[in-house]
Design a protein around this motif. Structure first.
Motif, short mmCIF file in Angstrom:
data_model
loop_
_atom_site.label_atom_id
_atom_site.label_comp_id
_atom_site.label_asym_id
_atom_site.label_seq_id
_atom_site.Cartn_x
_atom_site.Cartn_y
_atom_site.Cartn_z
N ALA A 1 0.98 -1.29 -0.01
CA ALA A 1 -0.03 -0.24 -0.16
C ALA A 1 0.70 1.08 0.04
CB ALA A 1 -1.16 -0.07 1.22
N ARG A 2 2.00 1.33 0.81
CA ARG A 2 2.73 2.36 0.75
C ARG A 2 4.31 2.01 1.40
NH1 ARG A 2 1.66 7.68 4.49
NH2 ARG A 2 2.77 9.07 3.32
N LEU A 3 5.13 3.11 0.51
CA LEU A 3 6.63 2.81 0.95
C LEU A 3 7.25 4.15 1.51
CD1 LEU A 3 7.44 0.73 -2.21
CD2 LEU A 3 7.76 -0.13 0.09
N PRO A 4 8.26 3.90 2.16
CA PRO A 4 8.87 5.07 2.65
C PRO A 4 9.01 6.20 1.81
CG PRO A 4 10.12 3.16 3.54
CD PRO A 4 9.27 2.72 2.55
N LYS A 5 8.84 7.48 2.11
CA LYS A 5 8.86 8.68 1.31
C LYS A 5 8.13 8.37 -0.15
CE LYS A 5 13.39 10.04 2.78
NZ LYS A 5 12.93 11.31 3.42
N ASP A 6 6.83 7.57 -0.15
CA ASP A 6 5.73 7.42 -1.07
C ASP A 6 6.86 6.92 -2.46
OD1 ASP A 6 3.84 7.50 0.30
OD2 ASP A 6 3.87 9.67 0.34
N VAL A 7 7.94 6.25 -2.41
CA VAL A 7 8.45 5.80 -3.46
C VAL A 7 7.62 4.76 -4.42
CG1 VAL A 7 10.81 6.40 -2.54
CG2 VAL A 7 9.97 4.10 -2.38
N LEU A 8 7.96 4.34 -5.54
CA LEU A 8 7.28 3.42 -6.15
C LEU A 8 7.79 1.91 -5.76
CD1 LEU A 8 6.95 5.30 -9.56
CD2 LEU A 8 5.56 5.40 -7.73
N LEU A 9 8.85 1.76 -5.47
CA LEU A 9 9.42 0.24 -5.15
C LEU A 9 10.52 0.35 -4.26
CD1 LEU A 9 12.11 -0.92 -7.85
CD2 LEU A 9 11.34 1.44 -7.66
N GLU A 10 10.76 -0.83 -3.57
CA GLU A 10 11.71 -1.00 -2.51
C GLU A 10 12.53 -2.43 -2.89
OE1 GLU A 10 12.94 -1.13 2.07
OE2 GLU A 10 10.89 -0.30 1.45
N ILE A 11 13.81 -2.69 -2.99
CA ILE A 11 14.30 -4.07 -3.05
C ILE A 11 15.40 -4.43 -2.13
CG2 ILE A 11 15.29 -5.51 -4.74
CD1 ILE A 11 14.49 -3.77 -7.08
N GLU A 12 15.29 -5.39 -1.77
CA GLU A 12 16.14 -6.05 -0.43
C GLU A 12 17.01 -7.43 -1.19
OE1 GLU A 12 14.00 -6.24 2.85
OE2 GLU A 12 13.48 -8.54 2.37
N VAL A 13 18.13 -7.72 -0.71
CA VAL A 13 18.68 -8.89 -1.41
C VAL A 13 19.38 -9.76 -0.26
CG1 VAL A 13 18.90 -8.07 -3.69
CG2 VAL A 13 20.55 -7.74 -2.05
N VAL A 14 19.61 -10.97 -0.54
CA VAL A 14 20.58 -11.90 0.34
C VAL A 14 21.61 -12.23 -0.58
CG1 VAL A 14 20.74 -13.92 1.56
CG2 VAL A 14 18.73 -12.65 1.80
N ALA A 15 22.92 -12.36 -0.31
CA ALA A 15 23.76 -12.65 -1.41
C ALA A 15 25.08 -13.20 -0.56
CB ALA A 15 24.47 -11.28 -1.91
N LEU A 16 25.80 -14.20 -1.24
CA LEU A 16 27.11 -14.75 -0.84
C LEU A 16 27.94 -13.97 -0.93
CD1 LEU A 16 26.78 -18.24 -2.54
CD2 LEU A 16 26.34 -17.91 -0.23
N VAL A 17 28.93 -13.84 0.14
CA VAL A 17 30.19 -12.92 0.21
C VAL A 17 31.15 -13.75 -0.28
CG1 VAL A 17 31.60 -11.65 1.73
CG2 VAL A 17 29.05 -11.63 2.41
N LYS A 18 31.90 -13.04 -1.11
CA LYS A 18 32.93 -13.70 -1.89
C LYS A 18 34.15 -14.15 -1.05
CE LYS A 18 31.90 -11.09 -6.17
NZ LYS A 18 32.45 -10.32 -7.08
#
Length: 124
Positions: A107-124
């Protein structure tokens, strides 16, 4: 546990870190389309998505990871009608390596932005 912090991505706007490394896995906080200086990037979902990926690349690099080592992405989108446009930009960054992903309309994101993305990654 290692806290990840870089001035190449926007500072946290609350009581959290840009990311954490635990047991060779990097967990990012959600990235929104703010510049490293904290200025909101105006524009459509494609413009905002490019800024989000710029931020993700910066925090991943600071953690010793990269887009190529992302194993899971979670996308929060304000309007699922823009899913196709988001996928166009997403595919530019994950064109050969395709991590697992969830995408949910919110319904709503911080600062009314259109998207937010989070990731999980392997550290090299």
């Amino acid at each position: 546990m290692e806290i990840v912090q870089t001035n190449q991505a926007p500072a946290a706007i609350g009581p959290y870190s840009q990311g954490i490394v635990v047991n060779n896995l990097f967990y990012s906080s959600g990235q929104i389309p703010l510049t490293a200086e904290g200025t909101l990037v105006e524009g459509d979902i494609k413009v905002q998505a490019h800024q989000v990926f710029k931020n993700l690349q910066a925090v991943l690099e600071a953690a010793g990871a990269s887009l190529e080592t992302v194993v899971k992405a979670t996308v929060f989108i304000k309007n699922m009608d823009e899913f196709g446009q988001l996928n166009e930009v997403y595919g530019e960054y994950f064109h050969t390596h395709k991590p697992a992903r969830s995408c949910v309309e919110v319904a709503r994101l911080p600062k009314d932005v259109l998207l937010e993305i989070e990731v999980v990654a392997l550290v090299k």
